[in-house]
Design a protein around this motif. Structure first.
Motif, short mmCIF file in Angstrom:
data_model
loop_
_atom_site.label_atom_id
_atom_site.label_comp_id
_atom_site.label_asym_id
_atom_site.label_seq_id
_atom_site.Cartn_x
_atom_site.Cartn_y
_atom_site.Cartn_z
N LYS A 101 11.67 7.21 28.57
CA LYS A 101 12.01 5.96 27.88
C LYS A 101 10.78 5.57 27.07
O LYS A 101 9.66 5.55 27.60
N THR A 102 10.98 5.26 25.80
CA THR A 102 9.85 5.06 24.90
C THR A 102 10.05 3.81 24.05
O THR A 102 11.16 3.53 23.58
N GLU A 103 8.97 3.06 23.89
CA GLU A 103 8.99 1.88 23.00
C GLU A 103 8.04 2.16 21.84
O GLU A 103 6.90 2.59 22.04
N LEU A 104 8.53 1.90 20.63
CA LEU A 104 7.76 2.18 19.42
C LEU A 104 7.67 0.95 18.52
O LEU A 104 8.60 0.16 18.43
N ILE A 105 6.54 0.86 17.83
CA ILE A 105 6.41 -0.04 16.68
C ILE A 105 6.48 0.87 15.47
O ILE A 105 5.79 1.89 15.41
N MET A 106 7.36 0.52 14.51
CA MET A 106 7.62 1.42 13.40
C MET A 106 7.38 0.71 12.06
O MET A 106 7.69 -0.47 11.90
N PHE A 107 6.81 1.48 11.12
CA PHE A 107 6.59 0.97 9.77
C PHE A 107 7.27 1.89 8.78
O PHE A 107 7.00 3.10 8.78
N SER A 108 8.14 1.34 7.94
CA SER A 108 8.79 2.16 6.92
C SER A 108 7.80 2.46 5.80
O SER A 108 6.74 1.82 5.69
N HIS A 109 8.16 3.41 4.97
CA HIS A 109 7.32 3.80 3.83
C HIS A 109 7.06 2.59 2.92
O HIS A 109 5.91 2.33 2.53
N ASP A 110 8.10 1.84 2.60
CA ASP A 110 7.95 0.67 1.72
C ASP A 110 7.06 -0.40 2.35
O ASP A 110 6.24 -1.01 1.67
N VAL A 111 7.26 -0.63 3.65
CA VAL A 111 6.45 -1.64 4.35
C VAL A 111 4.98 -1.23 4.35
O VAL A 111 4.10 -2.06 4.14
N MET A 112 4.71 0.06 4.57
CA MET A 112 3.32 0.54 4.55
C MET A 112 2.68 0.24 3.20
O MET A 112 1.55 -0.26 3.13
N GLU A 113 3.40 0.53 2.13
CA GLU A 113 2.86 0.26 0.78
C GLU A 113 2.59 -1.23 0.59
O GLU A 113 1.58 -1.62 0.01
N GLU A 114 3.50 -2.05 1.09
CA GLU A 114 3.33 -3.51 1.00
C GLU A 114 2.11 -3.96 1.80
O GLU A 114 1.32 -4.80 1.34
N LEU A 115 1.94 -3.40 3.00
CA LEU A 115 0.78 -3.76 3.84
C LEU A 115 -0.53 -3.38 3.15
O LEU A 115 -1.50 -4.12 3.21
N TYR A 116 -0.56 -2.21 2.50
CA TYR A 116 -1.77 -1.78 1.79
C TYR A 116 -2.15 -2.77 0.70
O TYR A 116 -3.33 -3.04 0.47
N ILE A 117 -1.14 -3.32 0.02
CA ILE A 117 -1.40 -4.27 -1.07
C ILE A 117 -1.84 -5.62 -0.52
O ILE A 117 -2.82 -6.21 -0.97
N GLU A 118 -1.10 -6.11 0.48
CA GLU A 118 -1.37 -7.45 1.04
C GLU A 118 -2.62 -7.49 1.93
O GLU A 118 -3.32 -8.50 1.98
N ILE A 119 -2.87 -6.39 2.65
CA ILE A 119 -4.03 -6.34 3.56
C ILE A 119 -4.77 -5.03 3.27
O ILE A 119 -4.59 -4.03 3.98
N PRO A 120 -5.59 -5.01 2.21
CA PRO A 120 -6.25 -3.75 1.80
C PRO A 120 -7.01 -3.02 2.91
O PRO A 120 -7.05 -1.79 2.92
N LYS A 121 -7.55 -3.75 3.87
CA LYS A 121 -8.32 -3.08 4.94
C LYS A 121 -7.42 -2.20 5.80
O LYS A 121 -7.89 -1.28 6.46
N LEU A 122 -6.08 -2.44 5.78
CA LEU A 122 -5.17 -1.57 6.52
C LEU A 122 -5.08 -0.18 5.90
O LEU A 122 -4.82 0.80 6.58
N GLU A 123 -5.31 -0.10 4.59
CA GLU A 123 -5.34 1.21 3.94
C GLU A 123 -6.49 2.03 4.52
O GLU A 123 -6.36 3.21 4.80
N ARG A 124 -7.63 1.38 4.71
CA ARG A 124 -8.79 2.04 5.32
C ARG A 124 -8.46 2.45 6.76
O ARG A 124 -8.78 3.56 7.19
N PHE A 125 -7.80 1.55 7.49
CA PHE A 125 -7.41 1.83 8.88
C PHE A 125 -6.53 3.07 8.95
O PHE A 125 -6.81 4.00 9.72
#
Length: 196
Positions: A101-125
């Motif tokens: 049994k597994t629990e996941l947090i998931m990020f779609s491709h579009d959401v990842m791109e949005e996160l990179y723009i809104e929180i640039p340090k996440l791109e580094r992460f």
């Protein structure tokens, strides 16, 4: 907060403000899977980058004979994805299946791109996460042709003691590129060595 394990993990690499954490939280997709369920099937496009909150997954390729070739396991606080398929949005070479049994947090491709723009340090992460994955993958390739089966097993046992407790022996054998009978032989040999 469901994403607290992820936020704790991110803190090892970058520091987010309260506002950034809230924005990230608003973009999180949280899903539970049953044992045996697929997160991704070979041939489908990998739509998500996944962080494991609990449970265990295996990433494997099925050949034309239906033989499984396991390339990775992912446990709590690890990531799982077919990164090539995710980045290029082309059909996946790998399956990702839940061993438990597994629990996941998931990020779609579009959401990842949005996160990179809104929180640039996440791109580094995420760059750091992908770099670590690439290094681990390259080291594994070297081990696969330079170490004996016994030494590959010993390396796995020392590096990932938690995983060995979670997975059946035939899966570990597949990951090591040997038969389960040969893995049993190696384990018996090691047991004899420990006793002498």
């Amino acid at each position: 907060m469901k994403s607290q394990p992820l936020l704790n993990y991110i803190k090892n690499f970058v520091t987010l403000t309260v506002e950034e954490e809230a924005f990230l939280e608003s973009k999180v997709l949280y899903r539970k899977y049953l044992k045996g369920q697929y997160v991704l099937q070979q041939g489908d496009v990998c739509k998500y980058q996944c962080f494991v909150i609990s449970g265990c997954t295996k990433t494997f390729h099925s050949d034309d004979q239906g033989q499984e070739h396991i390339v990775m396991f992912s446990i709590q606080d690890w990531w799982t994805s077919d990164i090539g398929s995710f980045i290029t949005q082309t059909p996946a070479d790998y399956n990702i299946q839940c061993i438990d049994k597994t629990e996941l947090i998931m990020f779609s491709h579009d959401v990842m791109e949005e996160l990179y723009i809104e929180i640039p340090k996440l791109e580094r992460f995420f760059r750091k996460i992908i770099e670590r994955g690439l290094v681990a993958s390259q080291k594994r390739i070297v081990r696969s042709f330079s170490l004996s089966a016994k030494d590959r097993y010993l390396y796995f046992r020392n590096q990932y003691p938690k995983i060995e407790q979670l997975i059946p022996q035939y899966m570990l054998a597949s990951y090591l590129g040997i038969t389960k009978e040969f893995l049993s032989k190696i384990k018996s040999q090691l047991l004899l060595e420990d006793q002498s």
